[in-house]
Design an enzyme around this catalytic site. Structure first.
Site, short mmCIF file in Angstrom:
data_model
loop_
_atom_site.label_atom_id
_atom_site.label_comp_id
_atom_site.label_asym_id
_atom_site.label_seq_id
_atom_site.Cartn_x
_atom_site.Cartn_y
_atom_site.Cartn_z
CG HIS A 161 -64.24 8.44 33.49
ND1 HIS A 161 -63.37 7.65 32.78
CD2 HIS A 161 -64.57 9.46 32.66
CE1 HIS A 161 -63.17 8.17 31.58
NE2 HIS A 161 -63.89 9.27 31.48
CG ASP B 146 -63.04 7.86 27.88
OD1 ASP B 146 -61.90 7.67 28.35
OD2 ASP B 146 -63.84 8.67 28.38
CE1 TYR C 196 -60.28 15.54 30.69
CE2 TYR C 196 -58.20 14.71 29.84
CZ TYR C 196 -59.49 15.15 29.63
OH TYR C 196 -59.99 15.20 28.34
CG HIS D 227 -57.80 8.43 27.06
ND1 HIS D 227 -56.91 9.41 26.65
CD2 HIS D 227 -59.03 9.02 27.02
CE1 HIS D 227 -57.57 10.53 26.39
NE2 HIS D 227 -58.85 10.32 26.60
CG HIS E 76 -68.28 10.81 29.38
ND1 HIS E 76 -68.08 10.00 28.27
CD2 HIS E 76 -67.09 10.84 30.04
CE1 HIS E 76 -66.82 9.58 28.27
NE2 HIS E 76 -66.20 10.06 29.32
#
Lengths: 343, 301
Positions: free
Chosen positions: A203, A19, A292, A22, A201
C-alpha cells in the site's frame, strides 16, 4: 502441493477489483468489472482478483454491503477473461468454505486465504478445501509489519504446509519501510522459497509500494500485487501500471504490455474513481501508525457522525493494536474520543 | 443425596473444565463429585486437590460410580461428545455440552433456557453466541429484526487449537443461532483474533437491522434489561456505550440500524480476565446446570 510454473520473472496480480472495492465502498457494478477485466486481460495480466474488499462473504454492516453480489461479479469476470485467472480473497472468520465453493462455481480459479500475520493456523481448513476444489492458492499474512521477519516466516511455513502455493508479505497498513520489507521478503524466501513462491502486497500510505516491489523482485519475490490507478484501501495499492513501467525499464519480464495498462488505468478505471487514492493526512497517519488501510473510509464516516477528526480515530486504532476486520471498533473509538472531548 | 445438592460431573479437565469447576464449587444446588479425563493431567490433579474424585479412565469409569451424576458437563471435543452423549442419555444423565457437537437444542440462558430445562442434552452454542445472542433477542423482542450481524473479537491467546482448526464451525453455528435463538430473520457472524499484548478483553458488536419506525427508547430499555440479566452470571458483561441508532439508508433497503458495543471481562476464576469469551461459556454452562439442578430439587423424583 507443487507451485505453478511461471513464465516470467514476476507474476503481476491485479487487485483493482478486490482491494479497490474498499475505495469504491463496495459499489462496483457488473459493467465496471467487465470493462476492467477485459482491459487487464488484454494487457497480459495473468491473475485478476475480484471480491468484496474483505473477501468473499464480506458484504455486511461491518464492512459495507456490496452493490452487486460478488458471485455475479466473479462470473462476469470469468466470462471476460481469455487468458487471465480469476482469483478471490477469503478471510477465515469472515468468509467460509461454503463461500469458496460458490466462488468456484461462479468461475474463480484461485483463492488467496488471508489471516493476520500471527494467525496462520486458522487457514489450513480453507487451503485444504481449495485443493479439494482444484484451485490455485496463495496466502496473505496481513499487517506484516506487526511481527518480526523470522516469525512471519514461521507463519508462512504453516500456510505452505497446509497447501499454500504462494505466501505473501502483506503490508496492509502500508507501514513497511524499505529495510523492514526487505528483511521480511528475505526471511520468507529463505523459509519456503524452495517449494513455494513468495508474494508482496503493498500500500502507498508511506509511498513505498512500488519501491518495495522493486526490492521484492531483487530478493526473489515472484508474485507482486498492484491496482490500476492505485485503487485500493488507504492511499491505495502499488499502481499496476507503474509496476509494469518500472519493471519494463529494469528489464524484468512480467508478460504485460505497460502501455496497455497505462491506457487501462486512464481510460477504464479513472472515469469511475470516486476519488483518486492519495497520501492525504488520514492515509499518511495509517502508514505511520500502522493502521489497516481499509479503516480509512469507515473512520471518515465515523468522524462525520461523531464530530471527531478521522486522523485522531485512526491514531487511536493504531495505539490499541486493532487488526484487519475490526472495523466495528472504529465506531467504538469515535464514541470514546467524542466522550473524552466533552470532559 | 449429600447436603441436598444434585450430583454432577465434569468430563474434560482442561482449562475450560477447570474454570467451570471453580464456578460450580460456589453452587448451592450442584455438587461436582467427579472430574473425568482420558489421560492423567494437571486438571485431574487440581480436582483431586479439591477433594473431588477424578479419573483418567474416561466415561467408563464415570458410569460405574455410585451415585451416578444427574448432570454432566462435557468440555472435551465434538467427537468425544458425539461418542459419550448416547451413554449419558441411556443412564438418564442430563448433558450440558460445551463442545461444538450441537446434538441438543442451542441454549442461551436469559433467552431460552426455560424452554429446555428438561432436555436430555443442551448445546452451549459458541462463545460469540453466548455473548451476542442476548442482545439480538433484546432487540427482536421489541421490534422485528430482518437481519442481525455479530462481530466477536477475541485475544489470540484465548483461541484454542480446536477453534483455530475449524473456524468455519464458529461462523456457521453462531450465525445460525443469531436467527434461531436470537430471533433475527437472518444472521451473520464474524470472528476476529487479535494478538495484541497485553491481551485484549473480549469485545463484541451486535448490529441489528430495524424498521424505520422502530421505537428506539424501547430498544434501549430492553438492551439495558438484558445486560442486567446476563450480569447475573457474568458480572463483567458491560456496554461500552449506549446503543447507537443509525438512520434508514437505501442500501439497507430502507431500514435503520442499532449497534450495541459490548465488553466481556471474565471473572478470573481459573482463566484470565481477558478471556471473557471462554468465561461466558463456562458461566453460561454453570447457569444452565444450576437451573436444571434447582428444578430437579423442586420436583421430587
Amino acid at each position: 502441493m507443487s507451485r505453478p510454473d511461471l513464465a516470467h520473472d514476476v507474476r503481476l496480480v491485479d487487485t483493482t477489483l478486490r482491494d479497490g472495492s474498499h475505495a469504491m465502498a463496495h459499489q462496483f457494478t457488473e459493467q465496471q468489472v467487465r470493462d476492467t477485466v477485459r482491459a487487464l486481460d488484454r494487457a497480459g495480466v495473468g491473475v485478476i482478483e475480484v471480491s468484496h474488499g474483505d473477501g468473499i462473504g464480506g458484504s455486511s454492516f461491518n464492512y459495507g454491503f456490496s452493490h452487486t453480489d460478488e458471485m455475479t461479479l466473479i462470473a462476469a469476470a470469468r466470462e471476460e477473461a481469455r487468458q487471465a485467472k480469476i482469483a478471490v480473497l477469503l478471510v477465515p472468520g469472515i468468509g467460509t468454505v461454503d463461500d469458496l465453493k460458490r466462488a468456484r462455481d461462479a468461475g474463480a480459479d484461485m483463492v488467496r486465504v488471508a489471516t493476520h500475520c500471527t494467525e496462520a493456523d486458522v487457514s489450513p481448513q480453507h487451503f485444504q478445501a481449495a485443493r479439494d476444489l482444484g484451485m490455485e492458492t496463495a496466502g496473505f499474512l496481513m499487517m506484516a509489519h506487526r511481527t518480526p521477519p523470522e516469525d512471519l516466516a514461521k507463519q508462512a511455513r504453516i500456510m505452505v504446509d497446509a497447501g499454500c502455493q504462494a505466501p505473501y508479505c502483506t503490508d496492509s497498513a502500508g507501514a513497511l519501510l524499505m529495510h523492514e520489507a526487505r528483511a521480511r521478503f528475505e526471511a520468507l524466501v529463505a523459509e519456503v522459497g524452495d517449494e513455494a513462491w513468495v508474494g508482496y502486497h503493498g500500500h502507498q500510505n508511506l509511498s513505498f509500494g512500488v519501491a518495495n516491489s522493486v526490492i521484492a523482485q531483487e530478493v526473489g519475490v515472484r508474485y507482486i500485487d498492484g491496482s490500476l490507478c492505485a485503487l485500493g484501501a488507504g492511499s491505495g495499492n502499488s499502481p499496476t501500471e507503474v509496476l509494469a513501467a518500472v519493471f519494463d525499464r529494469l528489464g524484468v519480464s512480467t508478460g504485460v504490455d505497460p502501455m496497455a495498462l497505462i491506457d487501462a488505468a486512464e481510460d477504464v478505471v479513472r472515469p469511475y474513481l470516486p476519488r483518486w487514492p492519495k497520501m492525504d493526512r488520514n492515509a499518511i497517519v495509517q502508514g505511520w501508525a500502522g493502521v489497516y488501510s481499509s479503516f480509512l473510509l469507515h473512520a471518515e464516516t465515523a468522524a462525520e457522525r461523531y464530530k471527531v477528526p478521522a486522523h485522531a480515530i485512526l491514531r487511536r486504532c493504531g495505539e490499541i493494536g486493532l487488526v484487519g476486520g475490526q472495523e466495528d471498533m472504529i465506531i467504538d473509538v469515535a464514541i470514546q474520543l467524542a466522550a473524552e472531548g466533552e470532559r | 443425596m449429600s447436603s441436598g445438592r444434585v450430583p454432577a460431573a465434569i468430563v474434560g479437565p482442561g482449562n475450560i473444565g477447570t474454570d467451570l469447576l471453580a464456578k460450580l464449587q460456589r453452587s448451592d444446588v450442584l455438587d461436582v463429585r467427579y472430574v473425568v479425563g482420558v489421560v492423567e493431567s494437571d486438571g485431574l490433579a487440581r480436582a483431586r486437590d479439591q477433594g473431588i474424585a477424578a479419573s483418567a479412565e474416561g466415561v467408563d469409569w464415570l458410569l460405574r460410580q455410585d451415585p451416578l451424576p444427574q448432570i454432566v458437563f462435557e468440555a472435551t471435543s465434538a467427537a468425544a461428545h458425539v461418542a459419550n452423549a448416547p451413554r449419558y442419555a441411556e443412564a438418564g444423565i442430563q448433558a450440558v455440552d460445551l463442545t461444538p457437537a450441537h446434538l441438543g437444542p442451542m441454549v442461551c440462558p436469559p433467552v431460552n433456557l426455560h424452554d429446555h430445562l428438561d432436555a436430555p442434552n443442551v448445546s452451549m452454542i459458541t462463545c460469540g453466541g453466548q455473548a451476542t445472542i442476548p442482545m439480538v433477542h433484546a432487540v427482536s423482542r421489541v421490534t422485528p429484526v430482518p437481519y442481525a450481524e455479530i462481530v466477536a473479537s477475541v485475544s489470540s491467546r484465548s483461541a484454542g487449537p480446536g477453534t483455530r482448526a475449524n473456524i468455519d464451525e464458529f461462523t456457521h453455528t453462531t450465525s445460525g443461532a443469531v436467527s434461531e435463538v436470537g430471533g433475527a430473520e437472518r444472521g451473520k457472524a464474524i470472528i476476529i483474533l487479535n494478538p495484541v499484548e497485553p491481551p485484549m478483553i473480549m469485545r463484541d458488536t451486535v448490529f441489528c437491522m430495524i424498521g424505520p419506525d422502530a421505537d428506539h427508547d424501547a430498544i434501549t430499555r430492553s438492551v439495558h434489561e438484558m445486560v442486567a440479566d446476563v450480569q447475573e452470571y457474568v458480572p463483567g458483561y458491560t456496554l461500552r456505550a449506549e446503543p447507537q441508532f443509525d438512520d434508514p439508508r437505501a442500501s439497507w433497503r430502507g431500514n435503520g440500524r442499532v449497534a450495541v458495543f459490548l465488553e466481556v471481562k471474565g471473572n478470573g476464576d481459573f482463566l484470565p480476565e481477558y478471556a471473557g469469551n471462554l468465561d461466558i461459556m463456562t458461566a453460561a454452562a454453570a447457569r444452565v446446570g444450576e437451573l436444571m439442578a434447582a428444578r430437579k430439587l423442586e420436583v421430587p423424583a
